[in-house]
Design a protein around this motif. Structure first.
Motif, PDB file in Angstrom:
ATOM      1  N   SER A 149       0.847  -1.204   0.000  1.00 43.99           N
ATOM      2  CA  SER A 149       0.000   0.000   0.000  1.00 43.99           C
ATOM      3  C   SER A 149       0.881   1.252   0.000  1.00 43.99           C
ATOM      4  O   SER A 149       1.674   1.444  -0.921  1.00 43.99           O
ATOM      5  CB  SER A 149      -0.945  -0.064   1.194  1.00 43.99           C
ATOM      6  N   MET A 150       0.825   2.100   1.033  1.00 38.83           N
ATOM      7  CA  MET A 150       1.752   3.239   1.096  1.00 38.83           C
ATOM      8  C   MET A 150       3.203   2.757   1.036  1.00 38.83           C
ATOM      9  O   MET A 150       4.070   3.425   0.455  1.00 38.83           O
ATOM     10  CB  MET A 150       1.517   4.033   2.384  1.00 38.83           C
ATOM     11  N   GLY A 151       3.471   1.611   1.631  1.00 42.23           N
ATOM     12  CA  GLY A 151       4.821   1.052   1.584  1.00 42.23           C
ATOM     13  C   GLY A 151       5.156   0.461   0.221  1.00 42.23           C
ATOM     14  O   GLY A 151       6.331   0.365  -0.151  1.00 42.23           O
ATOM     15  N   ILE A 175       0.186   1.957  -3.824  1.00 45.80           N
ATOM     16  CA  ILE A 175      -0.289   3.251  -4.345  1.00 45.80           C
ATOM     17  C   ILE A 175       0.703   3.638  -5.438  1.00 45.80           C
ATOM     18  O   ILE A 175       1.803   4.108  -5.139  1.00 45.80           O
ATOM     19  CB  ILE A 175      -0.303   4.314  -3.234  1.00 45.80           C
ATOM     20  N   VAL A 176       0.347   3.431  -6.701  1.00 44.57           N
ATOM     21  CA  VAL A 176       1.344   3.597  -7.765  1.00 44.57           C
ATOM     22  C   VAL A 176       1.386   5.022  -8.316  1.00 44.57           C
ATOM     23  O   VAL A 176       2.344   5.398  -8.982  1.00 44.57           O
ATOM     24  CB  VAL A 176       1.082   2.627  -8.952  1.00 44.57           C
ATOM     25  N   ASN A 177       0.348   5.784  -8.024  1.00 42.59           N
ATOM     26  CA  ASN A 177       0.231   7.102  -8.655  1.00 42.59           C
ATOM     27  C   ASN A 177      -0.324   8.102  -7.627  1.00 42.59           C
ATOM     28  O   ASN A 177      -1.389   8.685  -7.808  1.00 42.59           O
ATOM     29  CB  ASN A 177      -0.722   6.968  -9.862  1.00 42.59           C
ATOM     30  N   PRO A 178       0.444   8.323  -6.549  1.00 40.99           N
ATOM     31  CA  PRO A 178      -0.089   9.102  -5.419  1.00 40.99           C
ATOM     32  C   PRO A 178      -0.495  10.520  -5.784  1.00 40.99           C
ATOM     33  O   PRO A 178      -1.380  11.086  -5.141  1.00 40.99           O
ATOM     34  CB  PRO A 178       1.060   9.103  -4.409  1.00 40.99           C
ATOM     35  N   THR A 179       0.104  11.099  -6.829  1.00 42.12           N
ATOM     36  CA  THR A 179      -0.246  12.474  -7.199  1.00 42.12           C
ATOM     37  C   THR A 179      -1.657  12.583  -7.761  1.00 42.12           C
ATOM     38  O   THR A 179      -2.164  13.683  -7.950  1.00 42.12           O
ATOM     39  CB  THR A 179       0.741  13.043  -8.244  1.00 42.12           C
ATOM     40  N   GLU A 180      -2.291  11.435  -7.999  1.00 39.46           N
ATOM     41  CA  GLU A 180      -3.620  11.454  -8.620  1.00 39.46           C
ATOM     42  C   GLU A 180      -4.715  10.826  -7.766  1.00 39.46           C
ATOM     43  O   GLU A 180      -5.841  10.674  -8.237  1.00 39.46           O
ATOM     44  CB  GLU A 180      -3.572  10.704  -9.970  1.00 39.46           C
ATOM     45  N   VAL A 181      -4.395  10.399  -6.546  1.00 39.38           N
ATOM     46  CA  VAL A 181      -5.427   9.742  -5.718  1.00 39.38           C
ATOM     47  C   VAL A 181      -5.517  10.442  -4.356  1.00 39.38           C
ATOM     48  O   VAL A 181      -4.551  11.067  -3.899  1.00 39.38           O
ATOM     49  CB  VAL A 181      -5.134   8.236  -5.529  1.00 39.38           C
ATOM     50  N   PRO A 182      -6.685  10.326  -3.696  1.00 31.57           N
ATOM     51  CA  PRO A 182      -6.942  11.117  -2.473  1.00 31.57           C
ATOM     52  C   PRO A 182      -5.872  11.003  -1.387  1.00 31.57           C
ATOM     53  O   PRO A 182      -5.439  12.027  -0.842  1.00 31.57           O
ATOM     54  CB  PRO A 182      -8.292  10.570  -1.996  1.00 31.57           C
ATOM     55  N   TRP A 183      -5.442   9.766  -1.060  1.00 28.40           N
ATOM     56  CA  TRP A 183      -4.428   9.635  -0.014  1.00 28.40           C
ATOM     57  C   TRP A 183      -3.167  10.425  -0.353  1.00 28.40           C
ATOM     58  O   TRP A 183      -2.623  11.143   0.470  1.00 28.40           O
ATOM     59  CB  TRP A 183      -4.025   8.166   0.171  1.00 28.40           C
ATOM     60  N   GLY A 184      -2.705  10.244  -1.576  1.00 26.68           N
ATOM     61  CA  GLY A 184      -1.455  10.870  -1.974  1.00 26.68           C
ATOM     62  C   GLY A 184      -1.565  12.380  -2.077  1.00 26.68           C
ATOM     63  O   GLY A 184      -0.677  13.110  -1.627  1.00 26.68           O
ATOM     64  N   VAL A 185      -2.646  12.845  -2.665  1.00 26.57           N
ATOM     65  CA  VAL A 185      -2.823  14.296  -2.834  1.00 26.57           C
ATOM     66  C   VAL A 185      -2.845  14.988  -1.474  1.00 26.57           C
ATOM     67  O   VAL A 185      -2.202  16.028  -1.269  1.00 26.57           O
ATOM     68  CB  VAL A 185      -4.118  14.586  -3.630  1.00 26.57           C
ATOM     69  N   ASP A 226     -10.102  -5.942  -2.775  1.00 25.48           N
ATOM     70  CA  ASP A 226      -9.492  -4.850  -2.001  1.00 25.48           C
ATOM     71  C   ASP A 226     -10.348  -3.594  -2.157  1.00 25.48           C
ATOM     72  O   ASP A 226     -10.504  -3.080  -3.266  1.00 25.48           O
ATOM     73  CB  ASP A 226      -8.079  -4.619  -2.563  1.00 25.48           C
ATOM     74  N   SER A 227     -10.868  -3.090  -1.043  1.00 29.63           N
ATOM     75  CA  SER A 227     -11.803  -1.961  -1.118  1.00 29.63           C
ATOM     76  C   SER A 227     -11.119  -0.667  -1.562  1.00 29.63           C
ATOM     77  O   SER A 227     -11.791   0.304  -1.893  1.00 29.63           O
ATOM     78  CB  SER A 227     -12.485  -1.751   0.236  1.00 29.63           C
ATOM     79  N   PHE A 228      -9.793  -0.626  -1.561  1.00 25.27           N
ATOM     80  CA  PHE A 228      -9.068   0.578  -2.000  1.00 25.27           C
ATOM     81  C   PHE A 228      -8.606   0.502  -3.460  1.00 25.27           C
ATOM     82  O   PHE A 228      -8.002   1.451  -3.970  1.00 25.27           O
ATOM     83  CB  PHE A 228      -7.844   0.815  -1.111  1.00 25.27           C
ATOM     84  N   TYR A 229      -8.874  -0.627  -4.076  1.00 23.74           N
ATOM     85  CA  TYR A 229      -8.329  -0.893  -5.412  1.00 23.74           C
ATOM     86  C   TYR A 229      -8.661   0.229  -6.418  1.00 23.74           C
ATOM     87  O   TYR A 229      -7.767   0.817  -7.050  1.00 23.74           O
ATOM     88  CB  TYR A 229      -8.845  -2.257  -5.873  1.00 23.74           C
ATOM     89  N   ASN A 230      -9.929   0.547  -6.538  1.00 19.91           N
ATOM     90  CA  ASN A 230     -10.327   1.527  -7.554  1.00 19.91           C
ATOM     91  C   ASN A 230     -10.006   2.964  -7.187  1.00 19.91           C
ATOM     92  O   ASN A 230      -9.612   3.756  -8.037  1.00 19.91           O
ATOM     93  CB  ASN A 230     -11.832   1.416  -7.827  1.00 19.91           C
ATOM     94  N   SER A 231     -10.153   3.290  -5.906  1.00 18.53           N
ATOM     95  CA  SER A 231     -10.036   4.694  -5.517  1.00 18.53           C
ATOM     96  C   SER A 231      -8.598   5.147  -5.271  1.00 18.53           C
ATOM     97  O   SER A 231      -8.257   6.304  -5.527  1.00 18.53           O
ATOM     98  CB  SER A 231     -10.861   4.946  -4.249  1.00 18.53           C
ATOM     99  N   TYR A 257      -8.947 -11.577  -2.881  1.00 18.69           N
ATOM    100  CA  TYR A 257      -8.131 -11.158  -1.740  1.00 18.69           C
ATOM    101  C   TYR A 257      -8.342  -9.679  -1.452  1.00 18.69           C
ATOM    102  O   TYR A 257      -8.545  -8.886  -2.367  1.00 18.69           O
ATOM    103  CB  TYR A 257      -6.644 -11.436  -2.006  1.00 18.69           C
ATOM    104  N   ASP A 258      -8.235  -9.324  -0.146  1.00 18.80           N
ATOM    105  CA  ASP A 258      -8.490  -7.947   0.263  1.00 18.80           C
ATOM    106  C   ASP A 258      -7.174  -7.200   0.538  1.00 18.80           C
ATOM    107  O   ASP A 258      -6.120  -7.585   0.021  1.00 18.80           O
ATOM    108  CB  ASP A 258      -9.465  -7.908   1.453  1.00 18.80           C
ATOM    109  N   HIS A 259      -7.240  -6.151   1.317  1.00 20.03           N
ATOM    110  CA  HIS A 259      -6.078  -5.286   1.550  1.00 20.03           C
ATOM    111  C   HIS A 259      -5.279  -5.705   2.793  1.00 20.03           C
ATOM    112  O   HIS A 259      -4.333  -5.024   3.182  1.00 20.03           O
ATOM    113  CB  HIS A 259      -6.562  -3.838   1.707  1.00 20.03           C
ATOM    114  N   SER A 260      -5.653  -6.800   3.414  1.00 21.33           N
ATOM    115  CA  SER A 260      -5.118  -7.145   4.733  1.00 21.33           C
ATOM    116  C   SER A 260      -3.838  -7.968   4.653  1.00 21.33           C
ATOM    117  O   SER A 260      -3.392  -8.383   3.587  1.00 21.33           O
ATOM    118  CB  SER A 260      -6.161  -7.950   5.502  1.00 21.33           C
ATOM    119  N   TYR A 261      -3.274  -8.222   5.829  1.00 19.39           N
ATOM    120  CA  TYR A 261      -2.107  -9.090   5.909  1.00 19.39           C
ATOM    121  C   TYR A 261      -2.429 -10.549   5.570  1.00 19.39           C
ATOM    122  O   TYR A 261      -1.516 -11.328   5.310  1.00 19.39           O
ATOM    123  CB  TYR A 261      -1.408  -8.937   7.260  1.00 19.39           C
ATOM    124  N   TYR A 262      -3.698 -10.942   5.596  1.00 21.40           N
ATOM    125  CA  TYR A 262      -4.046 -12.285   5.122  1.00 21.40           C
ATOM    126  C   TYR A 262      -3.699 -12.423   3.638  1.00 21.40           C
ATOM    127  O   TYR A 262      -3.273 -13.478   3.181  1.00 21.40           O
ATOM    128  CB  TYR A 262      -5.528 -12.580   5.354  1.00 21.40           C
TER     129      TYR A 262
END
Lengths: 279, 279
Positions: A149-151, A175-185, A226-231, A257-262
């Motif tokens: 993710s961020m890492g 997060i491959v394109n942080p300049t274009e998504v909410p977390w990164g911006v 993964d619930s963050f996949y699209n956004s 598979y989801d976003h978790s450590y599983y």
């Protein structure tokens, strides 16, 4: 506050040793912890080193506790170094949101107040912690880098900006394109300021687009559940650039598979095997 | 408070599913959570069930997050059920010490006030949660049981008292003789009262001594670097009785491993393989 390493934990783990240390970071201006897995040094005298960068809200513990990576690392003779995800402590700037401030450094060198004083995680990883790995633990062999993710963003940026150093990069749900998504911006506005020119060198998709023919092998696993996949993630953006540049990137969509450590645990052995080919 | 199962978490994990539920327990008189790993039911229609009982201070999360057991369980087609370690909540008696009260049930049926009202963990595991496993998840196949420390004690007691039901027992660093060590004496005094007659049926070493020729296969792993080994665990006591009774118990001393989940993770695959032989 001491620059000397303070051993916090030491556990036999498979045929290796799981360690956790505290030290004072000059670059970050605060005490930091990191975790380190070492394979059996009698069998593997000069192990290659794989860096793991964790995601938002994590510390060095999440991967160490939950990924189940030690078994294969012990078998393959790989060292793994897990930094914390940001500077820490009461004297370090923070935010009430979980996606900014402590636990959310985005592995950049911040230029804006109040963040710039401590948020220099890129330099911390690439120089200060690197020096510790080499000088305190003798980890002077080849290196690869991975993250989540961020890492995953951090691993891609650090790997792509240091192509002579990191032989391979692998990520889970990056997060491959942080300049274009909410977390990164949000994070880049805070850490780097409103001038978006300065953001590009912290964005893997832009780095790859600007670079001709990066040949560092890259592996990305992305869960379809993964619930963050699209956004926030959209790994296809990086994969498309890689294709156009003839850079060796494999994007695997992992069904359900989801976003978790599983999710991470389910494929971590394959990531270690991937890196092993280049180390 | 509902007896209906409430799904709290669902994650794809390897080729199976990791679940976490909340439900109201009639026997314990409080809300409880448990975690459950199910292998791929399309491949494994009627998976055997292995119970995992955790140690002092744990919940159903510790093993689920840290043991790394899902990979082998998914491969072998085993379900794993992780109960919490005690009744929970503000209305449930507790103690300020971490080795008594919530997180420290010792898997007994308490007879003393104020514990008796809620601390009926033996019955909760052996009847109520068993019914849920069978009726809600169709886990009606063969069963084995395993656990760690206090949960190793629980697994041994529950396994030895139900020899027709649990086909094999395995433990990590178990409390094998609680009536003779500080943790057990403290807990049994509180939960069972000062009459030590009533303690015997909750002590694996006494159960094995009183029983002629238990034939349930038992595996114990004990780390030599475990700080509780001499004072609280002493697995040789059980191994000696087993030898004298010709009961099939294997005690393995594991060089340098401590009491943590790093130890459990290092050998969990071998425990699952052990149970698989009898399931």
């Amino acid at each position: 506050m001491t620059e000397k390493l303070e051993l916090l934990e030491k556990h036999r783990s498979f045929d290796g040793t799981q360690l956790k240390y505290r030290h004072y970071s000059k670059i970050l201006g605060c005490d930091m912890t990191f975790s380190l897995f070492l394979p059996n040094r009698e069998k593997f005298e000069a192990p290659p080193l794989i860096w793991w960068l964790s995601g938002l809200t994590c510390t060095d513990d999440n991967f160490t506790h939950k990924a189940g990576a030690q078994k294969r690392a012990a078998e393959l003779g790989l060292a793994m170094l897990m930094p914390d995800t940001s500077p820490r402590g009461n004297s370090v700037a923070d935010d009430t949101d979980w996606d900014l401030g402590q636990g959310a450094s985005f592995y950049v060198n911040a230029t804006q107040s109040p963040w710039a004083r401590n948020y220099q995680m890129y330099d911390y990883v690439v120089t200060e912690l690197t020096k510790i790995a080499r000088e305190e633990f003798g980890l002077t062999g080849p290196e690869s880098i991975m993250g989540h993710s961020m890492g995953g963003h951090g691993a891609l940026v650090i790997g792509l900006r240091n192509p002579g150093r990191f032989r391979s990069i692998s990520t889970f749900a990056p997060i491959v394109n942080p300049t274009e998504v909410p977390w990164g911006v949000k994070a880049f506005n805070a850490y780097l300021g409103v001038d978006q020119e300065s953001w590009s060198k912290w964005d893997a998709t832009k780095l790859l687009a600007e670079h001709d023919g990066t040949q560092t092998p890259m592996l990305i696993d992305q869960g379809t559940g993964d619930s963050f996949y699209n956004s926030q993630l959209q790994p296809e953006k990086l994969a498309d650039i890689a294709t156009s540049k003839n850079s060796p990137l494999t994007l695997r969509m992992q069904d359900g598979y989801d976003h978790s450590y599983y999710f991470i645990a389910s494929f971590i052995d394959e990531h270690l095997d991937f890196h092993q080919k280049y180390l």
